[in-house]
Structure formats: structure tokens, C-alpha cells
Design an enzyme around this catalytic site. Structure first.
Site, PDB file in Angstrom:
ATOM      1  N   LYS A  37       0.837  -1.206   0.000  1.00  0.00           N
ATOM      2  CA  LYS A  37       0.000   0.000   0.000  1.00  0.00           C
ATOM      3  C   LYS A  37       0.872   1.257   0.000  1.00  0.00           C
ATOM      4  O   LYS A  37       2.074   1.174   0.283  1.00  0.00           O
ATOM      5  CB  LYS A  37      -0.915  -0.022   1.227  1.00  0.00           C
ATOM      6  CG  LYS A  37      -0.163  -0.047   2.551  1.00  0.00           C
ATOM      7  CD  LYS A  37      -1.080  -0.432   3.700  1.00  0.00           C
ATOM      8  CE  LYS A  37      -0.303  -0.420   5.021  1.00  0.00           C
ATOM      9  NZ  LYS A  37      -1.089  -0.990   6.119  1.00  0.00           N
ATOM     10  N   ARG A 135     -10.341  -0.355  15.509  1.00  0.00           N
ATOM     11  CA  ARG A 135     -10.398   0.341  14.231  1.00  0.00           C
ATOM     12  C   ARG A 135     -11.332  -0.461  13.333  1.00  0.00           C
ATOM     13  O   ARG A 135     -12.474  -0.671  13.709  1.00  0.00           O
ATOM     14  CB  ARG A 135      -8.973   0.486  13.685  1.00  0.00           C
ATOM     15  CG  ARG A 135      -8.790   1.546  12.644  1.00  0.00           C
ATOM     16  CD  ARG A 135      -7.362   1.606  12.136  1.00  0.00           C
ATOM     17  NE  ARG A 135      -6.925   0.343  11.524  1.00  0.00           N
ATOM     18  CZ  ARG A 135      -5.743   0.139  10.965  1.00  0.00           C
ATOM     19  NH1 ARG A 135      -4.840   1.104  10.956  1.00  0.00           N
ATOM     20  NH2 ARG A 135      -5.436  -1.012  10.416  1.00  0.00           N
ATOM     21  N   HIS A 164      -5.991  -7.724  13.204  1.00  0.00           N
ATOM     22  CA  HIS A 164      -4.817  -6.840  13.144  1.00  0.00           C
ATOM     23  C   HIS A 164      -4.488  -6.405  14.562  1.00  0.00           C
ATOM     24  O   HIS A 164      -5.395  -6.145  15.362  1.00  0.00           O
ATOM     25  CB  HIS A 164      -5.163  -5.636  12.261  1.00  0.00           C
ATOM     26  CG  HIS A 164      -3.994  -4.786  11.860  1.00  0.00           C
ATOM     27  ND1 HIS A 164      -2.849  -5.308  11.294  1.00  0.00           N
ATOM     28  CD2 HIS A 164      -3.793  -3.445  11.919  1.00  0.00           C
ATOM     29  CE1 HIS A 164      -2.005  -4.309  11.027  1.00  0.00           C
ATOM     30  NE2 HIS A 164      -2.547  -3.176  11.405  1.00  0.00           N
ATOM     31  N   ARG A 220       1.538 -10.782   7.050  1.00  0.00           N
ATOM     32  CA  ARG A 220       1.373  -9.587   6.202  1.00  0.00           C
ATOM     33  C   ARG A 220       2.494  -8.600   6.513  1.00  0.00           C
ATOM     34  O   ARG A 220       2.415  -7.847   7.477  1.00  0.00           O
ATOM     35  CB  ARG A 220       0.020  -8.921   6.472  1.00  0.00           C
ATOM     36  CG  ARG A 220      -1.196  -9.844   6.327  1.00  0.00           C
ATOM     37  CD  ARG A 220      -2.486  -9.052   6.472  1.00  0.00           C
ATOM     38  NE  ARG A 220      -2.571  -8.310   7.713  1.00  0.00           N
ATOM     39  CZ  ARG A 220      -3.198  -8.715   8.816  1.00  0.00           C
ATOM     40  NH1 ARG A 220      -3.796  -9.897   8.842  1.00  0.00           N
ATOM     41  NH2 ARG A 220      -3.224  -7.959   9.890  1.00  0.00           N
ATOM     42  N   TYR A 264      14.496  31.597   3.390  1.00  0.00           N
ATOM     43  CA  TYR A 264      13.308  32.329   3.836  1.00  0.00           C
ATOM     44  C   TYR A 264      13.338  32.639   5.327  1.00  0.00           C
ATOM     45  O   TYR A 264      13.560  31.742   6.148  1.00  0.00           O
ATOM     46  CB  TYR A 264      12.041  31.496   3.575  1.00  0.00           C
ATOM     47  CG  TYR A 264      11.651  31.382   2.121  1.00  0.00           C
ATOM     48  CD1 TYR A 264      11.383  32.500   1.347  1.00  0.00           C
ATOM     49  CD2 TYR A 264      11.541  30.128   1.539  1.00  0.00           C
ATOM     50  CE1 TYR A 264      11.016  32.367   0.015  1.00  0.00           C
ATOM     51  CE2 TYR A 264      11.164  29.983   0.205  1.00  0.00           C
ATOM     52  CZ  TYR A 264      10.906  31.116  -0.545  1.00  0.00           C
ATOM     53  OH  TYR A 264      10.537  30.985  -1.853  1.00  0.00           O
ATOM     54  N   CYS A 309      13.088  24.854   2.177  1.00  0.00           N
ATOM     55  CA  CYS A 309      12.134  25.393   1.208  1.00  0.00           C
ATOM     56  C   CYS A 309      11.419  24.235   0.510  1.00  0.00           C
ATOM     57  O   CYS A 309      11.665  23.076   0.815  1.00  0.00           O
ATOM     58  CB  CYS A 309      12.845  26.259   0.178  1.00  0.00           C
ATOM     59  SG  CYS A 309      13.974  27.460   0.912  1.00  0.00           S
ATOM     60  N   ASP A 311      11.674  23.240  -2.668  1.00  0.00           N
ATOM     61  CA  ASP A 311      12.479  22.498  -3.650  1.00  0.00           C
ATOM     62  C   ASP A 311      13.962  22.452  -3.321  1.00  0.00           C
ATOM     63  O   ASP A 311      14.714  21.735  -3.962  1.00  0.00           O
ATOM     64  CB  ASP A 311      12.315  23.138  -5.035  1.00  0.00           C
ATOM     65  CG  ASP A 311      10.859  23.411  -5.357  1.00  0.00           C
ATOM     66  OD1 ASP A 311      10.079  22.448  -5.345  1.00  0.00           O
ATOM     67  OD2 ASP A 311      10.503  24.583  -5.578  1.00  0.00           O
TER      68      ASP A 311
HETATM   69  C1  PLP Z   1      -0.252  -1.925   6.720  1.00  0.00           C
HETATM   70  C2  PLP Z   1      -0.773  -3.205   7.190  1.00  0.00           C
HETATM   71  C3  PLP Z   1       0.106  -4.286   7.410  1.00  0.00           C
HETATM   72  C4  PLP Z   1       1.605  -4.173   7.289  1.00  0.00           C
HETATM   73  O1  PLP Z   1       2.133  -3.612   8.443  1.00  0.00           O
HETATM   74  P1  PLP Z   1       3.703  -3.532   8.727  1.00  0.00           P
HETATM   75  O2  PLP Z   1       3.797  -3.084  10.118  1.00  0.00           O
HETATM   76  O3  PLP Z   1       4.247  -2.529   7.760  1.00  0.00           O
HETATM   77  O4  PLP Z   1       4.259  -4.892   8.493  1.00  0.00           O
HETATM   78  C5  PLP Z   1      -0.464  -5.494   7.774  1.00  0.00           C
HETATM   79  N1  PLP Z   1      -1.800  -5.625   7.929  1.00  0.00           N
HETATM   80  C6  PLP Z   1      -2.657  -4.602   7.747  1.00  0.00           C
HETATM   81  C7  PLP Z   1      -4.112  -4.812   7.932  1.00  0.00           C
HETATM   82  C8  PLP Z   1      -2.170  -3.367   7.379  1.00  0.00           C
HETATM   83  O5  PLP Z   1      -3.021  -2.346   7.230  1.00  0.00           O
END
Ligand code: PLP
Length: 370
Positions: A37, A135, A164, A220, A264, A309, A311
Site C-alpha cells: 500500500k 479500528r 490486526h 502480512r 526564507y 524550502c 524544492d
Molecule cells: C499496513 C498493514 C500491514 C503491514 O504492516 P507492517 O507493520 O508494515 O508490516 C499489515 N496488515 C494490515 C491490515 C495493514 O493495514
């Protein structure tokens, strides 16, 4: 004078990425679902995913369906799971592109089923359980009823179940084990009803490394795959290497008289006659507009002075007398014997490495090396 294509760029080491993928798989003994992502945590969605597909990954995780569709357009064949919310209007896109969606809400599920009904193929869905993160996810108390709702809709193929963790990067806290116990209780209830989807998963990078019992059918992994640790308390397996370096070049060097204002707002004035350099990196690229940033030139640390700045920003070069126009400057990565890590930058910016690398702006070219 060395000047090539770019004034500022990211160097992405695909060899290191593939190496990290294999190490994580071997160290955990579990298949890895790379999480790509947010433009693969700033690295570049397509190149990263293609590399991991070639390395043997069967699944890839994204947050939004737009990311999944980009991957299909790029010719990615592996299974894709959208970990976040998908509007019901996109369900047909998901079915036609063989993209698995996350479900956690009884009302939304009905809308998905209505959308899926007009096609002859079922929608692949994975149920997300909120075991305590607070969440996304169906609450534990309602999980079994929801699972039956999903399983009994013939517009769906009930493919997986996952949760999660909120604090897996703080292994000394009891929360992860508590969340795991809740998840396991649901799995047992499912089993006693004869339900076992193909995929059970729960671990992000931190949980995969800190809690072996959270690994289930796949892990994951995002951050660890990119060679960074989720926290000081999480130890990466040996051999894992950072995959992203951020580089620029000296695009101006001038000897400035004493008492000269810099950038700046004149937040810095030269104290003597000083050698002042400019690099092509600013907040428009992802550099924070705050004091105290440092870069590497000729393997030595050099302070950024004055305001950053959009850039550009300005360097005090007095202790690198041989620095010349076009010399390479490192904002994140190794040079000579020194290294500025994303973790170090994160600490300075009072944030986490995740935000530092996700903040690398789209306008910076990514140069892929092996
Ligand atoms: C982003 C995400 C992950 C990956 O998390 P890391 O800490 O980068 O390994 C795994 N599961 C879900 C649901 C996520 O949103």
C-alpha cells in the site's frame, strides 16, 4: 563535475528487497503477503510488486482498490487483498479483476451482495475481526453471526479471516496475546461448526517477528520487507537490509560573507565568511521543514541551515572544504563509513519510519538497482 539525470532521486535496491522477502519467509517458516500500500511504502508499487511476484509471493496486500487495479493493469497475476474499505460501487471491478475484498460491516455486506448479484462470479471476501485494535473489524461478540451471514450469501466466496494487532511492536505489553486469544476463540467456534476458510492470518511485521503463534497461514509484512524495524524492541532477522536511499547533489556552492541571512525568514546568519551549499531537496520532496536536519557529503555529516524550502535547502559546508558542485549528497542511506537511517530521521521528526518513507513525494524519480 558529476551530474547525471536527476537532481534528486530515490535509489531502490530490488536485490535487497528480494533478499528481505526470502529471509522473512525462512526466519518465520511462513508464507509472506507483501504489503505494498501507499506506493509500496514510497518505493514504487509496480516495480516492488513485480519483484516480489518473481520471488514467489502468492499474495499481495493493498489498502485501496485503486492500488489493486493499478497492479492488474501492470500485469500482476498474484492474489490481491484490499485490506481497507471498498465502496460497494467497486464490487464489479473487484470481481472482474479477481481482487479479494475485506468485509466487516453487516450493512455494507448486503450492498456488496446486491452489486455482485449482477455478475455470474462470486466475490472473494475475507472477514476482518476487531479483536481489540479499535479500528476496522466486526466486534468479537458479533463475529460468528457475521461469518454465517457472509458464508451463506451465494454471491460471496468466503476466502479468509483475519485480524490486526494494535501493539505488536511493544512485545512486553499483554495486549497482543489478549487479541490472539480472542482471535483463537473465534477460530475454535468456527471449527466446531465445520468452517475453515483457506486463509487465516493476523500478523504484521512486528507480530510476525515478536509472536510466532500469530503467524497462522501467512504473515502480512510491510516495513520489515523494506528493511526497517517497526520498533526498537522488534529485532529484524540478520541479513535484512534497508531498500531505500534518498539522494541529491550539490547544485550550488558559494562563499558568503559574515552576517549574511540564509533562506526564507533568515533563520540562520553566517557567523564568519562561510562556505554555503544548496541541495535540490525540500518539503515538496518529503523533507520536514524543521531545524536540525543533517545530510552526508563525502561520508561526513553536514547540517542543513535556515528554513527548508519547497524544492531546495541550504548546507553549511565549512568542514568539507573539498566538496564540489555536483557531488552526491545522501539524506537517507549510506555514504562512506556513515549511514543516516529512516529510523534516525523519524526520531528527529518525532514520528515513525513508516511516515518518513511513505512521505517520499511522487515527483521524485525512483532509480531501481539490483
Ligand atoms: C499496513 C498493514 C500491514 C503491514 O504492516 P507492517 O507493520 O508494515 O508490516 C499489515 N496488515 C494490515 C491490515 C495493514 O493495514
Amino acid at each position: 563535475m558529476e551530474l547525471d539525470n536527476f537532481a534528486t532521486w530515490l535509489e531502490i535496491d530490488l536485490g535487497a528487497l528480494e533478499n528481505n522477502y526470502r529471509i522473512l519467509r525462512e526466519a518465520t517458516g511462513t508464507p509472506v503477503m507483501p504489503v505494498v500500500k501507499a506506493n509500496a511504502y514510497g518505493h514504487g508499487l509496480e516495480e516492488v510488486t513485480k519483484t516480489l511476484e518473481k520471488a514467489g509471493a502468492q499474495w499481495v496486500g493493498v489498502a485501496r482498490i485503486e492500488e489493486a487495479l493499478l497492479l492488474r493493469k501492470a500485469g500482476i497475476h498474484m492474489n490481491i487483498l484490499v485490506l481497507g474499505f471498498t465502496p460497494p460501487q467497486r464490487v464489479q471491478d473487484a470481481i472482474l479483476n479477481r481482487i479479494s475484498l475485506t468485509v466487516y460491516d453487516p450493512t455494507v455486506v448486503q450492498a456488496y451482495a446486491r452489486q455482485a448479484a449482477s455478475l455470474n462470479q462470486p466475490l472473494d471476501v475475507q472477514v476482518k475481526i476487531d479483536t481489540g485494535m479499535g479500528r476496522l473489524g466486526i466486534p468479537v461478540e458479533k463475529a460468528l453471526e457475521f461469518i454465517f451471514q457472509v458464508k451463506d450469501l451465494h454471491e460471496f466466496h468466503f476466502q479468509g479471516i483475519f485480524t490486526h494487532f494494535a501493539c505488536a511492536d511493544e512485545p512486553e505489553k499483554p495486549y497482543t496475546i489478549q487479541q490472539l486469544e480472542k482471535f483463537n476463540r473465534i477460530l475454535e467456534q468456527m471449527q466446531s461448526q465445520g468452517i475453515r476458510p483457506e486463509l487465516i492470518h493476523s500478523a504484521n511485521s512486528a507480530a510476525a517477528l515478536n509472536f510466532p503463534s500469530a503467524r497462522f497461514d501467512l504473515i502480512r509484512c510491510g516495513l520489515a520487507l523494506y528493511g526497517l524495524s517497526p520498533s526498537d524492541a522488534t529485532h529484524l532477522p540478520t541479513g535484512i537490509k534497508p531498500t531505500l536511499s534518498w539522494k541529491t547533489r550539490l547544485i550550488s556552492i558559494k562563499q558568503m560573507p559574515s552576517g549574511h541571512g540564509i533562506s526564507y525568514g533568515f533563520k540562520y546568519f553566517t557567523k564568519n565568511s562561510e562556505r554555503i551549499g544548496v541541495i535540490a531537496a525540500g518539503y515538496g520532496d518529503g523533507l520536514r521543514r524543521q531545524m536540525g536536519n543533517e545530510v552526508l557529503i563525502h561520508g561526513k555529516r553536514v547540517p542543513i541551515v535556515g528554513n527548508v524550502c519547497m524544492d531546495q535547502c541550504v548546507l553549511q559546508l565549512d568542514h568539507i572544504p573539498d566538496a564540489g558542485m555536483g557531488d552526491e549528497v545522501v539524506l537517507i542511506g549510506k555514504q562512506g563509513g556513515d549511514e543516516i537511517t529512516a529510523a534516525e530521521v523519524a526520531k528527529k521528526w518525532n514520528t515513525i519510519s513508516y511516515e518518513v518513507i511513505c512521505g517520499m513525494a511522487a515527483r521524485m524519480p525512483r532509480e531501481y538497482i539490483h
